[in-house]
Design a protein around this motif. Structure first.
Motif, PDB file in Angstrom:
ATOM      1  N   GLY A  14      47.654  16.711  -2.936  1.00  0.00           N
ATOM      2  CA  GLY A  14      48.525  16.462  -1.800  1.00  0.00           C
ATOM      3  C   GLY A  14      49.952  16.927  -2.010  1.00  0.00           C
ATOM      4  N   LYS A  15      50.279  17.382  -3.200  1.00  0.00           N
ATOM      5  CA  LYS A  15      51.631  17.857  -3.517  1.00  0.00           C
ATOM      6  C   LYS A  15      51.757  19.347  -3.205  1.00  0.00           C
ATOM      7  CE  LYS A  15      53.088  13.932  -5.042  1.00  0.00           C
ATOM      8  NZ  LYS A  15      54.170  13.210  -4.397  1.00  0.00           N
ATOM      9  N   THR A  16      52.990  19.765  -2.840  1.00  0.00           N
ATOM     10  CA  THR A  16      53.269  21.150  -2.488  1.00  0.00           C
ATOM     11  C   THR A  16      54.459  21.662  -3.289  1.00  0.00           C
ATOM     12  OG1 THR A  16      52.454  20.805  -0.237  1.00  0.00           O
ATOM     13  CG2 THR A  16      53.903  22.695  -0.574  1.00  0.00           C
ATOM     14  N   ALA A  17      54.406  22.937  -3.656  1.00  0.00           N
ATOM     15  CA  ALA A  17      55.526  23.590  -4.341  1.00  0.00           C
ATOM     16  C   ALA A  17      55.670  25.005  -3.802  1.00  0.00           C
ATOM     17  CB  ALA A  17      55.280  23.631  -5.844  1.00  0.00           C
ATOM     18  N   TYR A  18      56.916  25.426  -3.621  1.00  0.00           N
ATOM     19  CA  TYR A  18      57.233  26.804  -3.270  1.00  0.00           C
ATOM     20  C   TYR A  18      57.763  27.474  -4.526  1.00  0.00           C
ATOM     21  CZ  TYR A  18      56.824  25.521   1.643  1.00  0.00           C
ATOM     22  OH  TYR A  18      56.350  25.091   2.851  1.00  0.00           O
ATOM     23  N   VAL A  19      57.161  28.597  -4.897  1.00  0.00           N
ATOM     24  CA  VAL A  19      57.547  29.270  -6.138  1.00  0.00           C
ATOM     25  C   VAL A  19      57.554  30.786  -5.952  1.00  0.00           C
ATOM     26  CG1 VAL A  19      56.632  27.409  -7.594  1.00  0.00           C
ATOM     27  CG2 VAL A  19      55.190  29.367  -7.060  1.00  0.00           C
ATOM     28  N   PRO A  37      53.541  27.360 -15.360  1.00  0.00           N
ATOM     29  CA  PRO A  37      54.250  26.599 -16.399  1.00  0.00           C
ATOM     30  C   PRO A  37      53.968  25.108 -16.219  1.00  0.00           C
ATOM     31  CG  PRO A  37      55.732  28.150 -15.301  1.00  0.00           C
ATOM     32  CD  PRO A  37      54.460  28.113 -14.508  1.00  0.00           C
ATOM     33  N   MET A  38      54.074  24.350 -17.284  1.00  0.00           N
ATOM     34  CA  MET A  38      53.781  22.915 -17.253  1.00  0.00           C
ATOM     35  C   MET A  38      54.616  22.169 -16.215  1.00  0.00           C
ATOM     36  SD  MET A  38      53.034  21.977 -21.200  1.00  0.00           S
ATOM     37  CE  MET A  38      51.546  21.031 -21.094  1.00  0.00           C
ATOM     38  N   GLU A  39      55.881  22.577 -16.050  1.00  0.00           N
ATOM     39  CA  GLU A  39      56.772  21.872 -15.119  1.00  0.00           C
ATOM     40  C   GLU A  39      56.244  21.923 -13.679  1.00  0.00           C
ATOM     41  OE1 GLU A  39      57.999  24.638 -17.011  1.00  0.00           O
ATOM     42  OE2 GLU A  39      58.336  23.266 -18.679  1.00  0.00           O
ATOM     43  N   ILE A  40      55.728  23.068 -13.279  1.00  0.00           N
ATOM     44  CA  ILE A  40      55.199  23.201 -11.913  1.00  0.00           C
ATOM     45  C   ILE A  40      53.881  22.448 -11.789  1.00  0.00           C
ATOM     46  CG2 ILE A  40      54.378  24.813 -10.158  1.00  0.00           C
ATOM     47  CD1 ILE A  40      56.389  26.855 -11.339  1.00  0.00           C
ATOM     48  N   ALA A  41      53.052  22.500 -12.813  1.00  0.00           N
ATOM     49  CA  ALA A  41      51.797  21.742 -12.807  1.00  0.00           C
ATOM     50  C   ALA A  41      52.076  20.250 -12.679  1.00  0.00           C
ATOM     51  CB  ALA A  41      50.996  22.035 -14.075  1.00  0.00           C
ATOM     52  N   GLU A  42      53.108  19.777 -13.359  1.00  0.00           N
ATOM     53  CA  GLU A  42      53.490  18.361 -13.266  1.00  0.00           C
ATOM     54  C   GLU A  42      53.993  18.025 -11.864  1.00  0.00           C
ATOM     55  OE1 GLU A  42      56.298  17.909 -16.460  1.00  0.00           O
ATOM     56  OE2 GLU A  42      54.717  17.914 -17.987  1.00  0.00           O
ATOM     57  N   GLN A  43      54.779  18.922 -11.268  1.00  0.00           N
ATOM     58  CA  GLN A  43      55.274  18.716  -9.904  1.00  0.00           C
ATOM     59  C   GLN A  43      54.107  18.590  -8.919  1.00  0.00           C
ATOM     60  OE1 GLN A  43      57.972  21.820  -8.637  1.00  0.00           O
ATOM     61  NE2 GLN A  43      57.907  21.177  -6.517  1.00  0.00           N
ATOM     62  N   LEU A  44      53.046  19.358  -9.150  1.00  0.00           N
ATOM     63  CA  LEU A  44      51.853  19.312  -8.300  1.00  0.00           C
ATOM     64  C   LEU A  44      50.905  18.178  -8.682  1.00  0.00           C
ATOM     65  CD1 LEU A  44      51.140  23.148  -8.120  1.00  0.00           C
ATOM     66  CD2 LEU A  44      52.024  21.698  -6.271  1.00  0.00           C
ATOM     67  N   ALA A  91      45.530  27.755 -14.247  1.00  0.00           N
ATOM     68  CA  ALA A  91      45.566  27.697 -15.705  1.00  0.00           C
ATOM     69  C   ALA A  91      46.963  27.232 -16.105  1.00  0.00           C
ATOM     70  CB  ALA A  91      45.277  29.068 -16.293  1.00  0.00           C
ATOM     71  N   VAL A  92      47.026  26.236 -16.971  1.00  0.00           N
ATOM     72  CA  VAL A  92      48.313  25.711 -17.421  1.00  0.00           C
ATOM     73  C   VAL A  92      48.391  25.910 -18.932  1.00  0.00           C
ATOM     74  CG1 VAL A  92      49.800  23.678 -17.557  1.00  0.00           C
ATOM     75  CG2 VAL A  92      48.318  24.001 -15.560  1.00  0.00           C
ATOM     76  N   ALA A  93      49.479  26.559 -19.348  1.00  0.00           N
ATOM     77  CA  ALA A  93      49.659  26.829 -20.775  1.00  0.00           C
ATOM     78  C   ALA A  93      51.092  26.525 -21.184  1.00  0.00           C
ATOM     79  CB  ALA A  93      49.333  28.289 -21.077  1.00  0.00           C
ATOM     80  N   GLU A  94      51.247  26.000 -22.378  1.00  0.00           N
ATOM     81  CA  GLU A  94      52.589  25.758 -22.918  1.00  0.00           C
ATOM     82  C   GLU A  94      53.283  27.092 -23.156  1.00  0.00           C
ATOM     83  OE1 GLU A  94      53.376  22.966 -26.028  1.00  0.00           O
ATOM     84  OE2 GLU A  94      51.497  21.910 -25.617  1.00  0.00           O
ATOM     85  N   GLY A  95      54.590  27.099 -22.938  1.00  0.00           N
ATOM     86  CA  GLY A  95      55.375  28.280 -23.223  1.00  0.00           C
ATOM     87  C   GLY A  95      55.474  29.279 -22.087  1.00  0.00           C
ATOM     88  N   LEU A  96      54.697  29.100 -21.045  1.00  0.00           N
ATOM     89  CA  LEU A  96      54.767  30.010 -19.908  1.00  0.00           C
ATOM     90  C   LEU A  96      56.078  29.774 -19.167  1.00  0.00           C
ATOM     91  CD1 LEU A  96      53.033  32.180 -18.536  1.00  0.00           C
ATOM     92  CD2 LEU A  96      52.118  30.393 -17.060  1.00  0.00           C
TER      93      LEU A  96
END
Length: 133
Positions: A14-19, A37-44, A91-96
């Motif tokens: 239900g979460k949305t992000a513009y990137v 990146p992990m930050e965007i995955a967390e936002q979603l 796909a979520v990866a550290e360091g991206l």
């Protein structure tokens, strides 16, 4: 330079992000996918979903990733216009450091890259040439 496009990601949570995402023709995937990146995955809030552990083969190494199947609806945006949409694996990866759209995601969104060095692209079958972000 590379070609970067603006997209809207609507997660099954239900979460949305513009990137802004880089069109990465070197990222080969059988299914349309985006690496985040992990930050965007967390936002979603993708961590609320069940993930598979997978490995991404890169030029010199193999990286462990979390893979979320059919996790987001991706809509390609130009200005205020929504152009095309598709469902993507994530796909979520550290360091991206930035979102990367895979070759099959580029195809699923009907993006035709005209010039990587100038950042030019268009929707397949259209004449309007667009400049990347």
């Amino acid at each position: 330079m590379g070609v970067r496009v603006r997209i809207k990601l609507e997660a099954v949570t239900g979460k949305t992000a513009y990137v802004i995402a880089l069109l990465n023709s070197g990222a080969e995937s059988e299914r349309p996918s985006i690496a985040l990146p992990m930050e965007i995955a967390e936002q979603l809030e993708l961590d609320k979903l069940k993930a598979e552990t997978a490995y991404s083969e890169e030029a010199t190494t193999s990286v462990e990733i979390k893979l979320y199947r059919d996790a987001v609806k991706c809509t390609l945006i130009d200005g205020n216009e929504e152009l095309t949409s598709t469902i993507l694996d994530v796909a979520v990866a550290e360091g991206l450091t930035e979102p990367l759209l895979s070759d099959s995601a580029i195809d699923a969104l009907n993006i035709e890259i005209l010039s990587f060095s100038k950042g030019l692209w268009r929707i397949r079958g259209e004449n309007k040439i667009r400049r990347g972000m």
